[in-house]
Design an enzyme around this catalytic site. Structure first.
Site, PDB file in Angstrom:
ATOM      1  N   THR A  45       0.849  -1.187   0.000  1.00 14.49           N
ATOM      2  CA  THR A  45       0.000   0.000   0.000  1.00 14.49           C
ATOM      3  C   THR A  45       0.886   1.238   0.000  1.00 14.49           C
ATOM      4  O   THR A  45       2.080   1.163   0.272  1.00 14.49           O
ATOM      5  CB  THR A  45      -0.894   0.058   1.253  1.00 14.49           C
ATOM      6  OG1 THR A  45      -0.064   0.262   2.402  1.00 14.49           O
ATOM      7  CG2 THR A  45      -1.690  -1.214   1.423  1.00 14.49           C
ATOM      8  N   ILE A 140       6.621  -2.539   7.604  1.00 16.07           N
ATOM      9  CA  ILE A 140       6.547  -1.091   7.719  1.00 16.07           C
ATOM     10  C   ILE A 140       7.372  -0.488   6.591  1.00 16.07           C
ATOM     11  O   ILE A 140       8.544  -0.795   6.436  1.00 16.07           O
ATOM     12  CB  ILE A 140       7.064  -0.599   9.085  1.00 16.07           C
ATOM     13  CG1 ILE A 140       6.323  -1.334  10.223  1.00 16.07           C
ATOM     14  CG2 ILE A 140       6.894   0.910   9.188  1.00 16.07           C
ATOM     15  CD1 ILE A 140       4.821  -1.195  10.207  1.00 16.07           C
ATOM     16  N   LYS A 141       6.734   0.367   5.806  1.00 12.44           N
ATOM     17  CA  LYS A 141       7.365   0.924   4.607  1.00 12.44           C
ATOM     18  C   LYS A 141       8.068   2.235   4.934  1.00 12.44           C
ATOM     19  O   LYS A 141       7.456   3.167   5.455  1.00 12.44           O
ATOM     20  CB  LYS A 141       6.279   1.198   3.555  1.00 12.44           C
ATOM     21  CG  LYS A 141       6.433   0.429   2.268  1.00 12.44           C
ATOM     22  CD  LYS A 141       5.255   0.737   1.364  1.00 12.44           C
ATOM     23  CE  LYS A 141       5.618   0.511  -0.075  1.00 12.44           C
ATOM     24  NZ  LYS A 141       4.507   0.814  -0.970  1.00 12.44           N
ATOM     25  N   ILE A 142       9.357   2.284   4.614  1.00 15.58           N
ATOM     26  CA  ILE A 142      10.167   3.476   4.882  1.00 15.58           C
ATOM     27  C   ILE A 142      10.874   3.891   3.591  1.00 15.58           C
ATOM     28  O   ILE A 142      11.558   3.073   2.974  1.00 15.58           O
ATOM     29  CB  ILE A 142      11.208   3.192   5.985  1.00 15.58           C
ATOM     30  CG1 ILE A 142      10.504   2.797   7.292  1.00 15.58           C
ATOM     31  CG2 ILE A 142      12.110   4.407   6.195  1.00 15.58           C
ATOM     32  CD1 ILE A 142      11.459   2.382   8.408  1.00 15.58           C
TER      33      ILE A 142
END
Length: 371
Positions: A45, A140-142
């Site tokens: 997402t 977790i997107k970073i």
């Protein structure tokens, strides 16, 4: 029965993730159908996806009404809505996650993109998202900004799995791998089980072609135009070469012996922007063992309909890929300038989408409060 084309892609070692998520996709059973019929084994997402889902979806109305009654502010409302979607999607994929030892069956949620230049803020938000979703199969997107590299290391060191996003350059990709390994080394020191920590590195493909093609068109010669549509794939193939090198190093072997899983390359931005190109080319031209391809629905459906998998289309191509980038450079197009511009534009687009998402939720909260 799985689709033969997506099954062939899976058999070749490519994990198919859907670059889309909405509550309707979950509650209607469509996500389960994609898993059963089209070999989808994960979801990514981003702010753009959530903005579109909230704008078009009626399935959020009851939650928005509850949040409005509680007097929830817009930032907290967005946090609640998006983490609920991701938690539910993680549950849909829980069986796949268990079956693959956590490698697949994963769902990604991105930190607030307004924090992309704020290392401490990104770390804090990553921990907060991880705690709220509270599922072992969340990523977790970073973003892979300079400031993000330290945040990636610190987040992994806490035992939190990370999807590193917005990678355009080979140099930055090397830095991402270093940040990943450093994070695992620190996680080991912190007493975390390395086998429980997972990561992917999202290397963007079509946006590279969009920008370089624009510059090739401006040059206008036959020689320049002959290079159109080649740089994005060449760039990704050379990233895979780096992956092979780095994950056969002595440094990696030490981590692997402690139970670590490699950070897989993930091909992102795989929807074709130029309609004159084959609509599956960023899938079929980037087939290699141990990669993820995250596809928008349109690209997935094209793959289902007519995508042809002919085996590994990456490993034997490094010399040709280098020649493509050298030829682009010879046209006077600066690789460094292009990738830096794409990173800035990518961050700007995510912030615009995030603000759109905030605006959509603010309007929905206001409307619900008036009813």
């Amino acid at each position: 029965m799985s689709n033969k084309n997506t099954q062939a892609l899976s058999d070749a070692g490519v994990s198919i993730w859907l670059d889309d998520l909405s509550r309707e996709l979950i509650t209607s059973g469509s996500l389960k159908d994609l898993i059963a019929e089209k070999n989808v084994v994960g979801v990514t997402t981003n702010p753009s996806i959530f903005a579109a889902a909230l704008k078009d979806g009626e399935s959020y109305a009851s939650q928005v009404e509850e949040l409005a009654i509680e007097g929830t502010d817009v930032d907290a409302a967005v946090f609640a809505i998006t983490t609920d979607d991701v938690s539910e999607a993680c549950d849909v994929f829980s069986g796949l996650s268990r079956a693959t030892g956590g490698v697949d069956g994963r769902v990604s949620i991105e930190v607030d993109p307004r924090l992309s230049r704020d290392t401490a803020g990104t770390i804090a938000e990553a921990k907060k998202l991880h705690a709220k979703v509270n599922r072992s199969n969340v990523h977790i997107k970073i973003p892979a900004t300079v400031e993000g590299l330290e945040a990636i290391t610190a987040t992994l060191a806490e035992g939190i799995s990370v999807n590193v996003t917005l990678i355009f350059s080979l140099e930055r990709y090397r830095e991402v791998i270093n940040a990943f390994m450093l994070g695992l080394e620190q996680a080991k020191e912190n007493g975390h089980k390395l086998s429980h920590i997972h990561s992917v590195a999202s290397f963007f493909v079509s946006r590279v072609d969009t920008e370089i093609d624009k510059r090739l068109n401006a040059i206008g010669t036959d020689e320049a135009k002959a290079l159109k549509g080649k740089a994005g794939i060449a760039n990704a193939r050379l990233a895979y070469q780096i992956y092979e090198e780095q994950f056969s190093s002595e440094r990696w072997q030490v981590l692997a012996e402690a139970g670590a899983k490699p950070q897989r390359p993930l091909w992102a931005s795989t929807g074709v922007k130029d309609p004159s190109y084959p609509d599956t080319m960023y899938v079929t031209e980037l087939v290699a063992k141990g990669v993820v391809n995250t596809m928008p629905e349109k690209t997935l459906e094209a793959m289902v309909d007519h995508g042809e998998v002919t085996g590994d289309t990456v490993s034997a191509t490094y010399a040709d890929a280098n020649q493509v980038l050298d030829a682009v450079d010879a046209q006077g197009i600066s690789y460094k300038e292009v990738v830096e511009q794409l990173e800035e534009e990518g961050l700007d687009k995510f912030v615009v989408s995030w603000n759109e998402l905030l605006g959509t939720v603010r309007t929905a909260l206001d409307d619900a409060g008036q009813d």
